[in-house]
Design a protein around this motif. Structure first.
Motif, mmCIF file in Angstrom:
data_model
loop_
_atom_site.group_PDB
_atom_site.id
_atom_site.type_symbol
_atom_site.label_atom_id
_atom_site.label_comp_id
_atom_site.label_asym_id
_atom_site.label_seq_id
_atom_site.Cartn_x
_atom_site.Cartn_y
_atom_site.Cartn_z
ATOM 1 N N PRO A 20 64.699 23.759 77.107
ATOM 2 C CA PRO A 20 63.470 24.416 77.568
ATOM 3 C C PRO A 20 63.605 25.935 77.712
ATOM 4 O O PRO A 20 62.611 26.657 77.614
ATOM 5 C CB PRO A 20 63.204 23.754 78.928
ATOM 6 N N LYS A 21 64.816 26.442 77.909
ATOM 7 C CA LYS A 21 65.017 27.881 78.053
ATOM 8 C C LYS A 21 65.228 28.576 76.708
ATOM 9 O O LYS A 21 65.414 29.786 76.671
ATOM 10 C CB LYS A 21 66.213 28.153 78.977
ATOM 11 N N ARG A 22 65.185 27.804 75.624
ATOM 12 C CA ARG A 22 65.307 28.340 74.264
ATOM 13 C C ARG A 22 66.578 29.182 74.114
ATOM 14 O O ARG A 22 66.551 30.336 73.673
ATOM 15 C CB ARG A 22 64.065 29.131 73.876
ATOM 16 N N LEU A 23 67.705 28.568 74.483
ATOM 17 C CA LEU A 23 68.992 29.244 74.407
ATOM 18 C C LEU A 23 69.606 29.081 73.018
ATOM 19 O O LEU A 23 69.316 28.131 72.295
ATOM 20 C CB LEU A 23 69.946 28.658 75.451
ATOM 21 N N VAL A 24 70.463 30.022 72.656
ATOM 22 C CA VAL A 24 71.287 29.889 71.453
ATOM 23 C C VAL A 24 72.349 28.847 71.787
ATOM 24 O O VAL A 24 73.118 29.034 72.731
ATOM 25 C CB VAL A 24 71.965 31.228 71.103
ATOM 26 N N TYR A 25 72.384 27.737 71.036
ATOM 27 C CA TYR A 25 73.329 26.701 71.456
ATOM 28 C C TYR A 25 74.391 26.336 70.431
ATOM 29 O O TYR A 25 75.447 25.848 70.801
ATOM 30 C CB TYR A 25 72.614 25.444 71.945
ATOM 31 N N GLY A 26 74.203 26.552 69.144
ATOM 32 C CA GLY A 26 75.270 26.376 68.168
ATOM 33 C C GLY A 26 76.235 25.250 68.470
ATOM 34 O O GLY A 26 75.904 24.077 68.361
ATOM 35 N N GLN A 87 77.223 25.838 63.383
ATOM 36 C CA GLN A 87 77.742 27.202 63.399
ATOM 37 C C GLN A 87 78.032 27.646 64.830
ATOM 38 O O GLN A 87 77.249 27.387 65.747
ATOM 39 C CB GLN A 87 76.715 28.138 62.752
ATOM 40 N N HIS A 88 79.164 28.328 65.014
ATOM 41 C CA HIS A 88 79.548 28.831 66.334
ATOM 42 C C HIS A 88 79.000 30.254 66.485
ATOM 43 O O HIS A 88 79.320 31.142 65.689
ATOM 44 C CB HIS A 88 81.066 28.831 66.460
ATOM 45 N N PHE A 89 78.184 30.458 67.519
ATOM 46 C CA PHE A 89 77.563 31.767 67.727
ATOM 47 C C PHE A 89 78.344 32.640 68.711
ATOM 48 O O PHE A 89 77.820 33.641 69.210
ATOM 49 C CB PHE A 89 76.110 31.597 68.161
ATOM 50 N N GLY A 90 79.578 32.270 68.987
ATOM 51 C CA GLY A 90 80.470 33.135 69.757
ATOM 52 C C GLY A 90 79.921 33.549 71.109
ATOM 53 O O GLY A 90 79.508 32.716 71.915
ATOM 54 N N ASP A 91 79.905 34.877 71.350
ATOM 55 C CA ASP A 91 79.473 35.416 72.645
ATOM 56 C C ASP A 91 77.989 35.173 72.913
ATOM 57 O O ASP A 91 77.530 35.361 74.048
ATOM 58 C CB ASP A 91 79.756 36.919 72.712
ATOM 59 N N TRP A 92 77.238 34.789 71.891
ATOM 60 C CA TRP A 92 75.802 34.563 72.072
ATOM 61 C C TRP A 92 75.485 33.158 72.562
ATOM 62 O O TRP A 92 74.343 32.879 72.933
ATOM 63 C CB TRP A 92 75.062 34.796 70.756
ATOM 64 N N GLU A 93 76.453 32.267 72.554
ATOM 65 C CA GLU A 93 76.199 30.886 72.960
ATOM 66 C C GLU A 93 75.627 30.830 74.383
ATOM 67 O O GLU A 93 76.112 31.505 75.292
ATOM 68 C CB GLU A 93 77.493 30.062 72.899
ATOM 69 N N LEU A 94 74.574 30.015 74.514
ATOM 70 C CA LEU A 94 73.905 29.755 75.801
ATOM 71 C C LEU A 94 73.232 30.993 76.395
ATOM 72 O O LEU A 94 72.988 31.064 77.603
ATOM 73 C CB LEU A 94 74.865 29.123 76.814
ATOM 74 N N GLN A 95 72.918 31.970 75.527
ATOM 75 C CA GLN A 95 72.087 33.097 75.937
ATOM 76 C C GLN A 95 70.747 33.007 75.212
ATOM 77 O O GLN A 95 70.645 32.410 74.144
ATOM 78 C CB GLN A 95 72.771 34.422 75.598
ATOM 79 N N ASN A 96 69.744 33.619 75.808
ATOM 80 C CA ASN A 96 68.446 33.688 75.152
ATOM 81 C C ASN A 96 68.480 34.788 74.098
ATOM 82 O O ASN A 96 69.044 35.866 74.322
ATOM 83 C CB ASN A 96 67.351 33.986 76.188
ATOM 84 N N TRP A 97 67.880 34.489 72.926
ATOM 85 C CA TRP A 97 67.864 35.489 71.850
ATOM 86 C C TRP A 97 67.329 36.835 72.337
ATOM 87 O O TRP A 97 67.819 37.892 71.949
ATOM 88 C CB TRP A 97 67.006 35.006 70.680
ATOM 89 N N ASN A 98 66.322 36.812 73.202
ATOM 90 C CA ASN A 98 65.695 38.057 73.665
ATOM 91 C C ASN A 98 66.615 38.901 74.541
ATOM 92 O O ASN A 98 66.363 40.090 74.741
ATOM 93 C CB ASN A 98 64.409 37.742 74.433
ATOM 94 N N ASP A 99 67.667 38.281 75.066
ATOM 95 C CA ASP A 99 68.582 38.999 75.950
ATOM 96 C C ASP A 99 69.796 39.562 75.221
ATOM 97 O O ASP A 99 70.631 40.234 75.833
ATOM 98 C CB ASP A 99 69.066 38.072 77.075
ATOM 99 N N LEU A 100 69.892 39.310 73.923
ATOM 100 C CA LEU A 100 71.059 39.756 73.166
ATOM 101 C C LEU A 100 70.927 41.227 72.767
ATOM 102 O O LEU A 100 69.814 41.727 72.605
ATOM 103 C CB LEU A 100 71.224 38.892 71.919
ATOM 104 N N PRO A 101 72.036 41.939 72.597
ATOM 105 C CA PRO A 101 71.985 43.351 72.183
ATOM 106 C C PRO A 101 71.259 43.503 70.850
ATOM 107 O O PRO A 101 71.621 42.858 69.858
ATOM 108 C CB PRO A 101 73.463 43.737 72.056
#
Length: 203
Positions: A20-26, A87-101
């Motif tokens: 529901p939080k639309r996280l990057v989950y890879g 695919q492994h998204f590394g440091d982005w895992e379990l973050q919201n796309w909008n919060d990424l650099p």
């Protein structure tokens, strides 16, 4: 005289993920939503009863496989293969796309096939990882039906490996949750090789 032998792969992308939080989950182990029993039953009706079963090590693929088997006359424990993971998204895992650099994501999307998230994988890495597992199981289970409940990226990587596709061409395939993709390897003929009999079929 060679004997005709056909190895058939039945590739099912796992059921939808509860996100529901639309996280990057890879490769993060997010649970599958198995509430759509009609959809599971419809896919299960397409699958062969006497098949080898394989999943990734992530619970959403194993749970989907077991959900499908609940509508079939089979109870074969699926073989878990880490190499078939998403695919492994590394440091982005379990973050919201909008919060990424923004700089990192802009660079990533300019060449999604080859760019890696920080400490993660590119799609090229996935294709290289999936290929040896796909080849080994195709040899181990030659002449059989193989049901693989895996991930969208894994299915695209298997298509790339089977058909020798460019990364960009493989990424052009849309793979839905509970979509069925079927491949065959025909051996015992003058020119053995792969053919695709269906991509992202929905039932």
């Amino acid at each position: 005289m060679s004997t005709l032998k056909t190895t058939r792969w039945w590739l099912v992308r796992h059921a939808p993920v509860e996100n529901p939080k639309r996280l990057v989950y890879g490769q993060s182990d997010m649970p599958a939503d198995l509430s759509d029993q009609k959809a599971l039953e419809a896919v299960a009706r397409q699958l062969p009863a006497d098949a080898a079963w394989v999943t990734s090590h992530l619970s959403r693929t194993h749970a989907t496989a077991r959900g499908l088997q609940g509508f079939m006359s089979t109870d074969i424990p699926p073989k878990a293969e880490n190499g078939f993971a998403e695919q492994h998204f590394g440091d982005w895992e379990l973050q919201n796309w909008n919060d990424l650099p923004r700089g990192e994501t802009t660079r990533f999307w300019t060449d999604f096939a080859r760019q890696q998230p920080p400490n993660g994988e590119s799609f090229a890495d996935v294709v290289a990882r999936v290929g040896p597992v796909f080849g080994r199981l195709s040899a181990d289970w030659a002449g059989r039906d193989i049901v693989a409940v895996v991930h969208g990226g894994t299915v695209r990587a298997m298509l790339a490996n089977a058909l020798g596709l460019s990364l960009e061409t493989a990424l052009a395939f849309h793979i839905d949750t509970l979509g069925l993709t079927t491949l065959e390897y025909i051996d015992g003929v003058e020119e053995p090789g792969w053919r695709v009999t269906g991509v992202n079929q929905r039932f």
